[in-house]
Enzyme design. Structure first.
Site, PDB file in Angstrom:
ATOM      1  N   GLU B  51       0.803  -1.229   0.000  1.00  0.00           N
ATOM      2  CA  GLU B  51       0.000   0.000   0.000  1.00  0.00           C
ATOM      3  C   GLU B  51       0.834   1.276   0.000  1.00  0.00           C
ATOM      4  O   GLU B  51       0.388   2.321  -0.455  1.00  0.00           O
ATOM      5  CB  GLU B  51      -0.971   0.021   1.180  1.00  0.00           C
ATOM      6  CG  GLU B  51      -2.097  -1.009   1.080  1.00  0.00           C
ATOM      7  CD  GLU B  51      -1.708  -2.371   1.652  1.00  0.00           C
ATOM      8  OE1 GLU B  51      -0.517  -2.590   1.948  1.00  0.00           O
ATOM      9  OE2 GLU B  51      -2.617  -3.215   1.802  1.00  0.00           O
ATOM     10  N   PHE B 113     -11.279  -7.035  14.540  1.00  0.00           N
ATOM     11  CA  PHE B 113     -10.279  -7.560  13.606  1.00  0.00           C
ATOM     12  C   PHE B 113      -9.886  -6.487  12.582  1.00  0.00           C
ATOM     13  O   PHE B 113     -10.735  -5.880  11.957  1.00  0.00           O
ATOM     14  CB  PHE B 113     -10.831  -8.789  12.881  1.00  0.00           C
ATOM     15  CG  PHE B 113      -9.888  -9.329  11.850  1.00  0.00           C
ATOM     16  CD1 PHE B 113      -8.638  -9.816  12.225  1.00  0.00           C
ATOM     17  CD2 PHE B 113     -10.219  -9.325  10.509  1.00  0.00           C
ATOM     18  CE1 PHE B 113      -7.754 -10.295  11.287  1.00  0.00           C
ATOM     19  CE2 PHE B 113      -9.336  -9.804   9.551  1.00  0.00           C
ATOM     20  CZ  PHE B 113      -8.094 -10.290   9.935  1.00  0.00           C
ATOM     21  N   GLN B 114      -8.588  -6.265  12.428  1.00  0.00           N
ATOM     22  CA  GLN B 114      -8.035  -5.275  11.493  1.00  0.00           C
ATOM     23  C   GLN B 114      -8.622  -3.884  11.703  1.00  0.00           C
ATOM     24  O   GLN B 114      -8.834  -3.135  10.764  1.00  0.00           O
ATOM     25  CB  GLN B 114      -8.226  -5.737  10.047  1.00  0.00           C
ATOM     26  CG  GLN B 114      -7.407  -6.991   9.764  1.00  0.00           C
ATOM     27  CD  GLN B 114      -7.205  -7.256   8.304  1.00  0.00           C
ATOM     28  OE1 GLN B 114      -8.070  -7.000   7.480  1.00  0.00           O
ATOM     29  NE2 GLN B 114      -6.030  -7.777   7.965  1.00  0.00           N
ATOM     30  N   LYS B 163     -17.581  -0.464   6.948  1.00  0.00           N
ATOM     31  CA  LYS B 163     -18.185  -1.420   6.021  1.00  0.00           C
ATOM     32  C   LYS B 163     -19.706  -1.220   5.886  1.00  0.00           C
ATOM     33  O   LYS B 163     -20.258  -1.312   4.798  1.00  0.00           O
ATOM     34  CB  LYS B 163     -17.891  -2.831   6.510  1.00  0.00           C
ATOM     35  CG  LYS B 163     -18.096  -3.863   5.438  1.00  0.00           C
ATOM     36  CD  LYS B 163     -17.353  -5.146   5.763  1.00  0.00           C
ATOM     37  CE  LYS B 163     -17.915  -6.263   4.907  1.00  0.00           C
ATOM     38  NZ  LYS B 163     -17.048  -6.681   3.835  1.00  0.00           N
ATOM     39  N   MET B 480      24.339   9.011   1.449  1.00  0.00           N
ATOM     40  CA  MET B 480      24.180  10.333   2.044  1.00  0.00           C
ATOM     41  C   MET B 480      24.530  10.301   3.532  1.00  0.00           C
ATOM     42  O   MET B 480      25.182  11.207   4.053  1.00  0.00           O
ATOM     43  CB  MET B 480      22.739  10.813   1.837  1.00  0.00           C
ATOM     44  CG  MET B 480      22.480  12.217   2.329  1.00  0.00           C
ATOM     45  SD  MET B 480      23.630  13.385   1.617  1.00  0.00           S
ATOM     46  CE  MET B 480      22.664  14.025   0.278  1.00  0.00           C
TER      47      MET B 480
HETATM   48  C1  LIG Z   1      18.517  14.747   1.208  1.00  0.00           C
HETATM   49  C2  LIG Z   1      17.795  16.055   0.983  1.00  0.00           C
HETATM   50  C3  LIG Z   1      18.519  17.204   0.750  1.00  0.00           C
HETATM   51  C4  LIG Z   1      17.866  18.398   0.467  1.00  0.00           C
HETATM   52  N1  LIG Z   1      18.618  19.497   0.144  1.00  0.00           N
HETATM   53  C5  LIG Z   1      17.998  20.608  -0.290  1.00  0.00           C
HETATM   54  C6  LIG Z   1      18.739  21.732  -0.776  1.00  0.00           C
HETATM   55  O1  LIG Z   1      19.949  21.732  -0.817  1.00  0.00           O
HETATM   56  N2  LIG Z   1      18.047  22.799  -1.224  1.00  0.00           N
HETATM   57  C7  LIG Z   1      16.678  22.828  -1.222  1.00  0.00           C
HETATM   58  O2  LIG Z   1      16.106  23.810  -1.678  1.00  0.00           O
HETATM   59  N3  LIG Z   1      15.972  21.817  -0.738  1.00  0.00           N
HETATM   60  C8  LIG Z   1      16.584  20.709  -0.292  1.00  0.00           C
HETATM   61  N4  LIG Z   1      15.826  19.659   0.152  1.00  0.00           N
HETATM   62  C9  LIG Z   1      14.365  19.795   0.185  1.00  0.00           C
HETATM   63  C10 LIG Z   1      13.894  20.505   1.440  1.00  0.00           C
HETATM   64  O3  LIG Z   1      13.871  19.598   2.509  1.00  0.00           O
HETATM   65  C11 LIG Z   1      12.472  21.089   1.241  1.00  0.00           C
HETATM   66  O4  LIG Z   1      11.600  20.088   0.824  1.00  0.00           O
HETATM   67  C12 LIG Z   1      12.435  22.183   0.198  1.00  0.00           C
HETATM   68  O5  LIG Z   1      13.482  23.104   0.384  1.00  0.00           O
HETATM   69  C13 LIG Z   1      11.105  22.919   0.278  1.00  0.00           C
HETATM   70  O6  LIG Z   1      10.849  23.567  -0.899  1.00  0.00           O
HETATM   71  P1  LIG Z   1       9.897  24.840  -1.001  1.00  0.00           P
HETATM   72  O7  LIG Z   1      10.344  25.885  -0.044  1.00  0.00           O
HETATM   73  O8  LIG Z   1       9.822  25.179  -2.417  1.00  0.00           O
HETATM   74  O9  LIG Z   1       8.521  24.370  -0.403  1.00  0.00           O
HETATM   75  P2  LIG Z   1       7.412  23.327  -0.818  1.00  0.00           P
HETATM   76  O10 LIG Z   1       7.452  22.237   0.174  1.00  0.00           O
HETATM   77  O11 LIG Z   1       7.432  22.987  -2.241  1.00  0.00           O
HETATM   78  O12 LIG Z   1       6.145  24.196  -0.452  1.00  0.00           O
HETATM   79  C14 LIG Z   1       5.491  24.966  -1.373  1.00  0.00           C
HETATM   80  C15 LIG Z   1       5.149  26.320  -0.795  1.00  0.00           C
HETATM   81  O13 LIG Z   1       4.364  26.971  -1.764  1.00  0.00           O
HETATM   82  C16 LIG Z   1       3.116  27.321  -1.222  1.00  0.00           C
HETATM   83  N5  LIG Z   1       2.088  27.155  -2.239  1.00  0.00           N
HETATM   84  C17 LIG Z   1       1.445  26.030  -2.612  1.00  0.00           C
HETATM   85  N6  LIG Z   1       0.558  26.284  -3.567  1.00  0.00           N
HETATM   86  C18 LIG Z   1       0.629  27.598  -3.817  1.00  0.00           C
HETATM   87  C19 LIG Z   1      -0.055  28.474  -4.709  1.00  0.00           C
HETATM   88  N7  LIG Z   1      -1.001  28.039  -5.551  1.00  0.00           N
HETATM   89  N8  LIG Z   1       0.257  29.780  -4.687  1.00  0.00           N
HETATM   90  C20 LIG Z   1       1.211  30.247  -3.819  1.00  0.00           C
HETATM   91  N9  LIG Z   1       1.883  29.473  -2.969  1.00  0.00           N
HETATM   92  C21 LIG Z   1       1.602  28.165  -2.973  1.00  0.00           C
HETATM   93  C22 LIG Z   1       2.908  26.424  -0.035  1.00  0.00           C
HETATM   94  O14 LIG Z   1       2.039  27.031   0.893  1.00  0.00           O
HETATM   95  C23 LIG Z   1       4.334  26.254   0.482  1.00  0.00           C
HETATM   96  O15 LIG Z   1       4.691  27.295   1.357  1.00  0.00           O
HETATM   97  C24 LIG Z   1      16.462  18.459   0.478  1.00  0.00           C
HETATM   98  C25 LIG Z   1      15.737  17.311   0.763  1.00  0.00           C
HETATM   99  C26 LIG Z   1      16.374  16.115   0.990  1.00  0.00           C
HETATM  100  C27 LIG Z   1      15.568  14.888   1.263  1.00  0.00           C
HETATM  101  C1  LIG Z   2      12.623   5.732   4.786  1.00  0.00           C
HETATM  102  C2  LIG Z   2      13.910   6.400   5.081  1.00  0.00           C
HETATM  103  N1  LIG Z   2      14.762   5.857   5.986  1.00  0.00           N
HETATM  104  C3  LIG Z   2      15.939   6.472   6.257  1.00  0.00           C
HETATM  105  C4  LIG Z   2      16.285   7.634   5.645  1.00  0.00           C
HETATM  106  C5  LIG Z   2      17.602   8.305   5.959  1.00  0.00           C
HETATM  107  N2  LIG Z   2      18.449   8.375   4.768  1.00  0.00           N
HETATM  108  C6  LIG Z   2      18.530   9.471   4.018  1.00  0.00           C
HETATM  109  S1  LIG Z   2      19.501   9.284   2.672  1.00  0.00           S
HETATM  110  C7  LIG Z   2      19.851   7.698   3.101  1.00  0.00           C
HETATM  111  C8  LIG Z   2      20.756   6.863   2.236  1.00  0.00           C
HETATM  112  C9  LIG Z   2      20.106   6.432   0.993  1.00  0.00           C
HETATM  113  O1  LIG Z   2      20.894   5.437   0.407  1.00  0.00           O
HETATM  114  P1  LIG Z   2      20.794   5.125  -1.142  1.00  0.00           P
HETATM  115  O2  LIG Z   2      19.397   4.940  -1.530  1.00  0.00           O
HETATM  116  O3  LIG Z   2      21.741   4.038  -1.474  1.00  0.00           O
HETATM  117  O4  LIG Z   2      21.229   6.497  -1.792  1.00  0.00           O
HETATM  118  P2  LIG Z   2      22.682   7.195  -1.891  1.00  0.00           P
HETATM  119  O5  LIG Z   2      22.705   8.269  -0.862  1.00  0.00           O
HETATM  120  O6  LIG Z   2      23.716   6.152  -1.652  1.00  0.00           O
HETATM  121  O7  LIG Z   2      22.689   7.739  -3.275  1.00  0.00           O
HETATM  122  C10 LIG Z   2      19.211   7.355   4.286  1.00  0.00           C
HETATM  123  C11 LIG Z   2      19.344   6.055   4.957  1.00  0.00           C
HETATM  124  C12 LIG Z   2      15.347   8.177   4.743  1.00  0.00           C
HETATM  125  N3  LIG Z   2      15.569   9.347   4.121  1.00  0.00           N
HETATM  126  N4  LIG Z   2      14.200   7.544   4.464  1.00  0.00           N
END
Ligand SMILES: Cc1cc2nc3c(=O)[nH]c(=O)nc-3n(C[C@H](O)[C@H](O)[C@H](O)COP(=O)(O)OP(=O)(O)OC[C@H]3O[C@@H](n4cnc5c(N)ncnc54)[C@H](O)[C@@H]3O)c2cc1C
Ligand SMILES: Cc1ncc(C[n+]2csc(CCOP(=O)(O)OP(=O)(O)O)c2C)c(N)n1
Ligand SMILES: [Mg+2]
Lengths: 161, 566
Positions: B51, B113-114, B163, B480
C-alpha cells in the site's frame, strides 16, 4: 506574553483533537482550554490561554485558522476584554478554621456550595488572579480537592459610538 | 430519488471528479467498494504490491499531471501501510484522496479484527480527514474531500469508510458547487501589498527571486519567466521549485541551500531584496537562521499564511495564489513603463557579480580514471533524454546529484520527496507518472538502498506494461548518511555499508524486465542507451565511485556561505 484566544469550530467529532494535536505537534503550550456549546448547535466555542512571543502567537493563530474545521479565531487579549474562571475548592473545615474560611469567602465573594462536618466546598469566580489569591489563602488551611474550569473570555463592547 | 449504496457513491464521485485511474490493494473491509468498481468497469485500477506503493503512485500521478491522485486500501494494516505515502504528500503539498476501509461502525473502538484508528493516526499528516459514520453524509464528504485536496495549498485528504457505510443506502445528491464557511483559501492578493512589493523591487540593486514548489503547484511557470525577464532578476530554486524556471536560462542560478550552487547561496547572502515565491524558508535552504540573508529585505508570496513569517521576518507578505500574484506584479511592472534597458542597467553590476561567482565555483566533480562518476551518469542521462523525461528520484546522494546535474527546464518534470525525504518514493511515483503520461519517458534515479524499499513494485510495473526506467547509482552504501559520517563522525561508518546487495540485473530478469550494468566509465553510454531504448521496464545499474560526496555542502546548522566545495 499570555494570550487568550477565542476559537469557533465546527461541531464535528475530530475538531477538538485537531486543535490539541496542533498544539502538541508544534510544541505550542496550552495553559488552559475550555470547550462548550454555543447558540448555534453546529459550532462549538473554545477559549484557549497560551503563551509565546509575538511570532509564536502569530503562528498559533494562523495554524488554527488553517484547520479546515476552524471557523473563527480572535485574540481577545489584543483589546479590552473580560475574562472569568470558576473553581470549586473543597477545603478542610475544622472547628478552629471555619470562621476564617467564611471570612475569606466574604472578602472574595465566594459561595459555600456544600458543607460537611469536616469540609466546606467553595465556588469562586473571577479573573485568574483572584482565583490564585483565594487558593493561596486557603492553602495553609488545607485544600482537599480543587477543580477549575479554565478561563473563558469575551471582548468588551465598545463604550462610545 | 432512488437510493444509492455508499460503495456506489464512491465510484460515482470518482467519475464526477474526473478520476480515470486509482492505485490500491484490497482487503475485507474495502471489498465492497472493489466489487462495485469491478462491476462499473470505467475506472482503471492499478493493483500495487504494497500500500505504500499505492500512495506514492497516486502522489506521482498527481505531481506529474496536476490532478488529484487517488489511492485505496483496506482497514488496519492496509491503512497503516499508506501512512508514509500520506505524510510524504502532505509535506510536499500534493493533492491526493485516500480511501480506507474500516470495520463496521458498531465495532469501532472494540479492537475489532483489522481495526485501527486511521483517522487519529493520520490527523497530523493529512490536510484533512473524515470518518464517515452515516451514509447520508457521504456525498458531501466526497465532494469536500476533492475540493479540500486540490484547493488552496493542496494536500492529502483521507476518507475512512466503515463497512456498513459502504453498504448502507441514501439519496445521492452530489453537490455541484461547494462552499465551506470554515475553509476559504485566499487566492486574490491584496492590491496594496502588490504596490508595496513593486516599490521595493523598483529600488533594489541586488534582487533575487527565490522560487519554490508553489510555482509548480499553481502553474505559474510562464508568469515567473516573464517577470524575471522583464526586470532582469536572477532566479534560484528550491529542490521543489526545480523546473519552475528553466535551469538552462541565463538568469537561472540553479538550486540554493544545503547542496545548492555557490552562486545561488552567495546571491542570497549578498542580496538586498529576496522575492520568495511559493517557498517556505525550509532549514535546508536557510542554514543557520541568524546568518540568513543578512542584508536583504524580503517579499514573500504564498497561499498559506502559516508559511509566511514562520522562520524569517518578512517585510512585505502577500497572501494569494502565485499565478494571480505574479500576474498582478507583472501588470504593475508594465504600468510603471520602465524600459527593459533601465532594469538591465540597474542590475548590471549584480548580474556581473553573479556571473563571476558562477565561473569561480561552477557545479563540478573530479574525474578519476577507471571509475564511474555518478554526476557524469546524470549529465549523460540529461543529454540522452534531451531534458525531456519525467525524472523521479529516491532520497540521498542520488537525489542531490540529479538536482544538480540534470537541468530541468519544464515544470512537473522532477518528482522528488523533499519535505519528508522518503526513501522508496521514486519508483512507485514513476509508476504513477507513467500512468498519467503513457507516452513519456519516465526515469527513476535511485540509490542502491532506496530502490530496495519499494522494489516489489517491479511486479506492478510489469503487470501494467509500464516502460519505466530505473537508473541505480550503486555505491553499496547508504551514501548520504555515509557522507555525514565521513565529514562529521570521523569516518565511522555505522550501519551504512551494505555487505550484500542483490544482483540488480538478475533481479530485473526475475521480474521479466531488462537489466544492464556498467562497471567502467566506457560502458556508461552503452548501458544508458540500451536501457533507455529497451522495450518496457528496465534497470540500469552503475557501479559508481563508492565514496563520492555531494558538493557544495553547507554543514547542518552553518551559515549558507560556509560551503564545503569540491
Ligand atoms: C537529502 C535532501 C537534501 C535536500 N537538500 C535541499 C537543498 O539543498 N536545497 C533545497 O532547496 N531543498 C533541499 N531539500 C528539500 C527541502 O527539505 C524542502 O523540501 C524544500 O526546500 C522545500 O521547498 P519549497 O520551499 O519550495 O517548499 P514546498 O514544500 O514545495 O512548499 C510549497 C510552498 O508553496 C506554497 N504554495 C502552494 N501552492 C501555492 C499556490 N497556488 N500559490 C502560492 N503558494 C503556494 C505552499 O504554501 C508552500 O509554502 C532536500 C531534501 C532532501 C531529502
Ligand atoms: C525511509 C527512510 N529511511 C531512512 C532515511 C535516511 N536516509 C537518508 S539518505 C539515506 C541513504 C540512501 O541510500 P541510497 O538509496 O543508497 O542512496 P545514496 O545516498 O547512496 O545515493 C538514508 C538512509 C530516509 N531518508 N528515508
Ligand atoms: Mg547508495
Amino acid at each position: 506574553m499570555k494570550h487568550t484566544l477565542s476559537v469557533s469550530v465546527e461541531n464535528t467529532p475530530g475538531a477538538l483533537s485537531r486543535i490539541t494535536g496542533l498544539f502538541s505537534g508544534r510544541a505550542f503550550n496550552i495553559e488552559s482550554l475550555n470547550v462548550a456549546a454555543t447558540l448555534d448547535p453546529t459550532l462549538s466555542h473554545i477559549t484557549l490561554v497560551t503563551r509565546g512571543d509575538e511570532f509564536i502567537i502569530e503562528q498559533i493563530i494562523k495554524q488554527l485558522r488553517r484547520l479546515v474545521d476552524v471557523f473563527k479565531v480572535v485574540d481577545v487579549s489584543e483589546g479590552e476584554f473580560v475574562e472569568r474562571e470558576m473553581s470549586l475548592i473543597k477545603v478542610r473545615a475544622e472547628e478552629e478554621s471555619r470562621a476564617e474560611i467564611l471570612r475569606i469567602c466574604d472578602i472574595f465573594r465566594c459561595k459555600v456550595v456544600d458543607v460537611s462536618p469536616k469540609s466546606y466546598t467553595l465556588e469562586v469566580t473571577g479573573p485568574e488572579s483572584k482565583l490564585k489569591a483565594v487558593i493561596e489563602l486557603l492553602r495553609p488551611i488545607g485544600i482537599k480537592e480543587i477543580t477549575r474550569t479554565g478561563t473563558i473570555a469575551m471582548m468588551r463592547e465598545r463604550k462610545t459610538v | 430519488m432512488a437510493k444509492m449504496a455508499g460503495k456506489q457513491m464512491v465510484v460515482e464521485a470518482l467519475k464526477r471528479e474526473g478520476v480515470d485511474v486509482i492505485f490500491g490493494f484490497p482487503g475485507g473491509a474495502i471489498i465492497d467498494v472493489y466489487d462495485t468498481l469491478e462491476k462499473d468497469g470505467t475506472i482503471k485500477h492499478v493493483l500495487v504490491r504494497h500500500e505504500q506503493g499505492a500512495a506514492h503512485a497516486a502522489d506521482g500521478y498527481a505531481r506529474a499531471s496536476g490532478k488529484v491522485g487517488v489511492c485505496i486500501a483496506t482497514s488496519g494494516p492496509g491503512a497503516t501501510n499508506t501512512v508514509t505515502g500520506i505524510a510524504t504528500a502532505n509535506m510536499d503539498s500534493v493533492p491526493m484522496v485516500v480511501f480506507t476501509g474500516q470495520v463496521p461502525t458498531a465495532l469501532i473502538g472494540n479492537d475489532a479484527f483489522q481495526e485501527v484508528d486511521i483517522v487519529g493516526i493520520t490527523r497530523p499528516c493529512t490536510k484533512h480527514n473524515y470518518l464517515v459514520k452515516d451514509v447520508k453524509d457521504l456525498p458531501q464528504v466526497l465532494k469536500e474531500a476533492f475540493y479540500v485536496a486540490r484547493s488552496g495549498r493542496p494536500g492529502p485528504v483521507l476518507i475512512d469508510l466503515p463497512k456498513d457505510v459502504q453498504n448502507g443506502k441514501a439519496e445521492f445528491n452530489y453537490p455541484q458547487e461547494i462552499k465551506l464557511r470554515s475553509y476559504n483559501p485566499v487566492i486574490e492578493p491584496h492590491g496594496k501589498q502588490i504596490e508595496r512589493a513593486y516599490r521595493l523591487i523598483e529600488k533594489a540593486k541586488r534582487p533575487v527571486i527565490y522560487a519554490g514548489g508553489g510555482i509548480i503547484i499553481s502553474d505559474a511557470y510562464k508568469e515567473l519567466r516573464a517577470l524575471a525577464k522583464a526586470m532582469y532578476i536572477p532566479v534560484t530554486m528550491t529542490l521543489m521549485g526545480l523546473g519552475g524556471f528553466p535551469g538552462t536560462h541565463e538568469l537561472s542560478l540553479g538550486m540554493l541551500g544545503m547542496h545548492g550552487t555557490y552562486s545561488a547561496n552567495m546571491a542570497m547572502a549578498n542580496s538586498d531584496l529576496i522575492i520568495a515565491i511559493g517557498a517556505r524558508f525550509d532549514d535546508r535552504v536557510t542554514g543557520k537562521i541568524e546568518a540568513f540573508a543578512p542584508l536583504a529585505k524580503i517579499i514573500h508570496l504564498d497561499i498559506d499564511p502559516t508559511s509566511i513569517q514562520k522562520n524569517v521576518k518578512v517585510d512585505v507578505p502577500i497572501v494569494g495564489d502565485c499565478k494571480r500574484v505574479l500576474k498582478k506584479l507583472l501588470d504593475a511592472v508594465k504600468d510603471a513603463g520602465r524600459p527593459a534597458e533601465a532594469w538591465r542597467d540597474q542590475h548590471q553590476a549584480w548580474l556581473q557579480q553573479l556571473d563571476a561567482w558562477k565561473k569561480r565555483h561552477p557545479l563540478t566533480y573530479k574525474e578519476e580514471p577507471g571509475v564511474i562518476k555518478p554526476q557524469n551518469v546524470i549529465e549523460k542521462l540529461y543529454e540522452m533524454t534531451k531534458g525531456r523525461a519525467i525524472i523521479t528520484t529516491e532520497v540521498g546522494q542520488n537525489q542531490m546529484w540529479t538536482a544538480q546535474f540534470y537541468k530541468f527546464d519544464e515544470p512537473r518534470t522532477l518528482l522528488t520527496s523533499g519535505g519528508l525525504g522518503t526513501m522508496g518514493y521514486g519508483f512507485p511515483a514513476a509508476i504513477g507518472a507513467q500512468m498519467a503520461f503513457p507516452d513519456k519517458l519516465v526515469v527513476d534515479v535511485a540509490g542502491d538502498g532506496s530502490i530496495q524499499m519499494n522494489i516489489q513494485e517491479m511486479a506492478t510495473a510489469m503487470e501494467q506494461r509500464l516502460p519505466v526506467k530505473i537508473v541505480i547509482l550503486n555505491n553499496q552504501f547508504l551514501g548520504m548518511v555515509r557522507q555525514w559520517q565521513e565529514l562529521f563522525y570521523d569516518r565511522r561508518y555505522a550501519a551504512t555499508e551494505f555487505e550484500m546487495t542483490p544482483d540488480f540485473v538478475k533481479l530485473a530478469e526475475a521480474y521479466g524486465a531488462k537489466g544492464f550494468r556498467a562497471t567502467k566509465p566506457e560502458e556508461v553510454d552503452d548501458v544508458l542507451s540500451k536501457g533507455l531504448e529497451a522495450e518496457g521496464l528496465a534497470i540500469m545499474e552503475f557501479a559508481i565511485a563508492r565514496e563520492e560526496g555531494v558538493f557544495p555542502m553547507v554543514p547542518a546548522g552553518k551559515a549558507t556561505t560556509e560551503m564545503l566545495l569540491v
